[in-house]
Each structure stands twice: as C-alpha cells, then as structure tokens.
Design an enzyme around this catalytic site. Structure first.
Site, PDB file in Angstrom:
ATOM      1  CE1 TYR A 264       3.839  -6.287  -6.778  1.00 16.43           C
ATOM      2  CE2 TYR A 264       2.959  -6.686  -8.986  1.00 16.43           C
ATOM      3  CZ  TYR A 264       3.010  -6.997  -7.639  1.00 16.43           C
ATOM      4  OH  TYR A 264       2.233  -8.033  -7.139  1.00 16.43           O
TER       5      TYR A 264
ATOM      6  CE  LYS B 197       5.238  -9.691  -6.652  1.00 17.03           C
ATOM      7  NZ  LYS B 197       5.326 -10.572  -5.464  1.00 17.03           N
TER       8      LYS B 197
ATOM      9  CG  ASP C  13       2.975  -9.186   7.841  1.00 11.77           C
ATOM     10  OD1 ASP C  13       3.073  -7.945   7.894  1.00 11.77           O
ATOM     11  OD2 ASP C  13       2.369  -9.770   6.934  1.00 11.77           O
TER      12      ASP C  13
ATOM     13  CB  VAL D  73      11.014 -10.112   4.009  1.00  9.71           C
ATOM     14  CG1 VAL D  73       9.946 -11.051   4.539  1.00  9.71           C
ATOM     15  CG2 VAL D  73      10.415  -9.038   3.116  1.00  9.71           C
TER      16      VAL D  73
HETATM   17  P1  NAI Z   1      -1.449  -7.589   1.297  1.00  9.24           P
HETATM   18  O1  NAI Z   1      -1.014  -6.176   1.269  1.00  9.24           O
HETATM   19  O2  NAI Z   1      -2.841  -7.912   1.692  1.00  9.24           O
HETATM   20  O3  NAI Z   1      -0.459  -8.452   2.208  1.00  9.24           O
HETATM   21  C1  NAI Z   1       0.927  -8.309   2.132  1.00  9.24           C
HETATM   22  C2  NAI Z   1       1.512  -8.565   3.503  1.00  9.24           C
HETATM   23  O4  NAI Z   1       2.938  -8.465   3.394  1.00  9.24           O
HETATM   24  C3  NAI Z   1       1.074  -7.529   4.542  1.00  9.24           C
HETATM   25  O5  NAI Z   1       0.626  -8.173   5.728  1.00  9.24           O
HETATM   26  C4  NAI Z   1       2.327  -6.709   4.788  1.00  9.24           C
HETATM   27  O6  NAI Z   1       2.414  -6.188   6.107  1.00  9.24           O
HETATM   28  C5  NAI Z   1       3.407  -7.755   4.508  1.00  9.24           C
HETATM   29  N1  NAI Z   1       4.673  -7.107   4.217  1.00  9.24           N
HETATM   30  C6  NAI Z   1       4.911  -6.071   3.363  1.00  9.24           C
HETATM   31  N2  NAI Z   1       6.191  -5.719   3.404  1.00  9.24           N
HETATM   32  C7  NAI Z   1       6.794  -6.539   4.309  1.00  9.24           C
HETATM   33  C8  NAI Z   1       8.113  -6.678   4.799  1.00  9.24           C
HETATM   34  N3  NAI Z   1       9.094  -5.835   4.384  1.00  9.24           N
HETATM   35  N4  NAI Z   1       8.370  -7.639   5.704  1.00  9.24           N
HETATM   36  C9  NAI Z   1       7.397  -8.460   6.150  1.00  9.24           C
HETATM   37  N5  NAI Z   1       6.126  -8.374   5.726  1.00  9.24           N
HETATM   38  C10 NAI Z   1       5.829  -7.433   4.822  1.00  9.24           C
HETATM   39  O7  NAI Z   1      -1.139  -8.138  -0.169  1.00  9.24           O
HETATM   40  P2  NAI Z   1      -1.563  -9.470  -0.917  1.00  9.24           P
HETATM   41  O8  NAI Z   1      -2.462  -9.095  -2.001  1.00  9.24           O
HETATM   42  O9  NAI Z   1      -1.964 -10.523   0.042  1.00  9.24           O
HETATM   43  O10 NAI Z   1      -0.170  -9.848  -1.594  1.00  9.24           O
HETATM   44  C11 NAI Z   1       0.612 -10.966  -1.181  1.00  9.24           C
HETATM   45  C12 NAI Z   1       1.576 -11.291  -2.300  1.00  9.24           C
HETATM   46  O11 NAI Z   1       0.842 -11.641  -3.471  1.00  9.24           O
HETATM   47  C13 NAI Z   1       2.499 -10.143  -2.703  1.00  9.24           C
HETATM   48  O12 NAI Z   1       3.786 -10.658  -2.983  1.00  9.24           O
HETATM   49  C14 NAI Z   1       1.856  -9.621  -3.963  1.00  9.24           C
HETATM   50  O13 NAI Z   1       2.793  -8.990  -4.814  1.00  9.24           O
HETATM   51  C15 NAI Z   1       1.319 -10.908  -4.568  1.00  9.24           C
HETATM   52  N6  NAI Z   1       0.246 -10.701  -5.529  1.00  9.24           N
HETATM   53  C16 NAI Z   1      -0.967 -10.161  -5.160  1.00  9.24           C
HETATM   54  C17 NAI Z   1      -1.961 -10.000  -6.083  1.00  9.24           C
HETATM   55  C18 NAI Z   1      -3.287  -9.425  -5.745  1.00  9.24           C
HETATM   56  O14 NAI Z   1      -4.078  -9.154  -6.662  1.00  9.24           O
HETATM   57  N7  NAI Z   1      -3.617  -9.207  -4.491  1.00  9.24           N
HETATM   58  C19 NAI Z   1      -1.754 -10.367  -7.508  1.00  9.24           C
HETATM   59  C20 NAI Z   1      -0.457 -10.922  -7.774  1.00  9.24           C
HETATM   60  C21 NAI Z   1       0.490 -11.094  -6.811  1.00  9.24           C
END
Ligand code: NAI
Length: 251
Positions: free
Chosen positions: A155, A159, A39, A63
């Site tokens: 986005y 996806k 991360d 990533v």
């Molecule tokens: P979050 O923002 O809590 O966690 C995302 C994590 O990814 C963070 O720790 C961030 O630092 C890390 N990150 C971002 N860009 C990065 C990079 N370039 N390299 C390495 N790490 C990176 O978000 P959440 O909600 O946990 O989302 C996780 C996944 O789930 C994402 O792919 C999101 O699109 C997907 N998602 C989330 C939903 C929601 O309602 N929370 C709904 C549908 C999908």
C-alpha cells in the site's frame, strides 16, 4: 469555489460507491455537476442515482481491467459528451502487511488497483480532455504516499507511486490545459477502516489519539478539498500533494 461553476461539468469518479468517492460524487451532484460513477460495487452507486437520476450515471467494473475502463469511459462520453474532471479515487488497503508477509498475489492486487487502475483510467479519459483543451485530475494518494506507517509495504509503495505519477502527468500535459494534483488523506472514517471501529473501537480511538487534531475526519471533508482542487480557484495548483490528515505528517 464560485457558485455554479460545476453546473454543466461532468465528473468521472472511480470508487464512487463508498467512502470518499461516494462523498465526492454527492458533493459534485449537490453543486450541479453530472457524475459518472465507476465501481465494482452497485449499492452506493444506485443510492446516488436514486437521489439524482437526471445527472448520475454509473457502470460496474474494475479499474484494473482495461476493457471495463474503456467501456465505462465510452459510456460516460456517449451519455454526457465530455469529461471535465477525473477523480481517481478507487483504492484498496493491504492489511498493513510487512513485505515478508506480502505474497505476490497481494502485491499485484494492490498495485493493479491503486496504481495500474489509475494509469488505465487516466489514459482512457485524458485523450478526451486533450481534445477539449481542458481537464482536471484529482488523484487519491494518502499519507502513506509521503511517509511510512500509513499502510503495509504494498500500500505504501502504491501510494508513493500515485504521487510520482500525478506529478509526471501534470508536467507532461500542463501546457495542454490539464491540471493534476493528489490528495493525501490521513484517518478518514470510511468502510475501508471498518476494522478499526469494530468492537469497542479501541484501534480507532488509538488512531485519533495519535493524530495531532485528536480525531478522525469524515469523507465529506475530503470531498470539499476535491471540489476546491477541481475548481477555478485552484488553477495555479499543479502537480501538488495536499495532505488532509489532522497534522499527522507534521509530527
Ligand atoms: P472505501 O473502501 O470506502 O471505498 C473504496 C471504493 O473503491 C469501494 O467502493 C470499492 O468497491 C472501490 N474499488 C475497490 N477496488 C476497485 C476496483 N478494482 N475497481 C473499481 N472500484 C474499486 O475506501 P475509502 O476510504 O473511501 O478510500 C478511497 C481512497 O482513499 C482509496 O484510494 C484509499 O486508499 C484512499 N485513502 C483512504 C483513507 C482513509 O482513511 N479512508 C486514507 C488515505 C487514503
């Protein structure tokens, strides 16, 4: 999931510092796996490591950077000897920007993280899985990968791409012991959606109201589905997209 089936397994998780990725890491650690977290952000990774120093290792990086990804995968292999499960979870939102509000920089940022990041990580991990003759990929899509309205133009495009990529990777490698599936979450309460909960949380209440189940889900609910998909019970589930959305796309 069979008791103890993740003991001795190694799980590589991108986006493990927060939200869904953090919950996945905590769940795999709880079930005896070793976890390699990757991360940009250190805080959550440190917390996971403090709770389980012997089975949790991490590296900071993006990533979207081939070098960062390569070094992280090399460290994971040097540390644990293998990677059995890859959770491509890192992702970012685009603020629901319509295409005319999306400049090239935003488009590239979303695509580099959500799509290219998944491709780079998969291509770094997959050769090790193929050598083992086994490996499971759990890719984080979204309801925005299936319908409009779950994000902005970039986005939603990203996806949809994640879902297509998952199907193709599965098709191309399923006879070599690889299984790839995608999860399509709806409204999950994580820092990504902090803006919805700001102030009196009116936006969050509205989202809950529009969700047939009438509520947001917690990240550990997505983690439990991840463990199921990564486990032996899901052995015949290939190239699938599993929604966990409180009925959102069934509306
Ligand atoms: P979050 O923002 O809590 O966690 C995302 C994590 O990814 C963070 O720790 C961030 O630092 C890390 N990150 C971002 N860009 C990065 C990079 N370039 N390299 C390495 N790490 C990176 O978000 P959440 O909600 O946990 O989302 C996780 C996944 O789930 C994402 O792919 C999101 O699109 C997907 N998602 C989330 C939903 C929601 O309602 N929370 C709904 C549908 C999908």
């Amino acid at each position: 999931m069979t008791d103890g089936e993740f003991v001795g397994k190694t799980v590589f998780i991108t986006g493990a510092a927060s939200g869904i990725g953090y919950a996945q890491a905590a769940a795999f650690l709880e079930h005896g796996a070793s976890v390699f977290g990757f991360d940009l952000n250190e805080e959550g990774l440190r917390r996971l490591q403090e709770d389980c120093p012997e089975r949790m290792v991490f590296r900071l990086g993006s990533v979207g950077s081939p070098d960062d990804v390569k070094q992280a995968v090399e460290l994971a292999i040097a540390t644990f000897g293998r990677i059995d499960i890859l959770c491509n979870t890192a992702g970012i939102l685009d603020g629901f920007a319509k295409t005319l509000e999306t400049d090239e920089a935003l488009w590239d940022r979303i695509m580099d993280t959500n799509v290219k990041g998944m491709y780079l990580t998969t291509n770094a991990v997959l050769p090790h899985m193929l050598r083992q003759g086994a490996g499971v990929l759990v890719n984080m899509a979204s309801i925005a990968g299936l319908v409009g309205g779950g994000g902005g133009a970039a986005y939603t495009a990203s996806k949809h791409a994640v879902i297509g990529y998952t199907k193709q990777v599965d098709l191309d490698y399923c006879r070599e012991g690889i299984r790839a599936n995608a999860i399509a979450p709806g409204a999950i309460e994580t820092p990504m959606n902090a803006a919805d909960f700001a102030g009196a949380g009116e936006m969050a209440a509205q989202v809950a109201e529009e969700t047939p189940a009438g509520r947001w889900a917690q990240p550990d609910e997505v983690a439990k589905l991840t463990l199921y998909l990564a486990g032996r019970a899901a052995d015949y589930i290939h190239g699938a997209v599993i929604p966990i959305d409180g009925g959102w796309i069934a509306k």
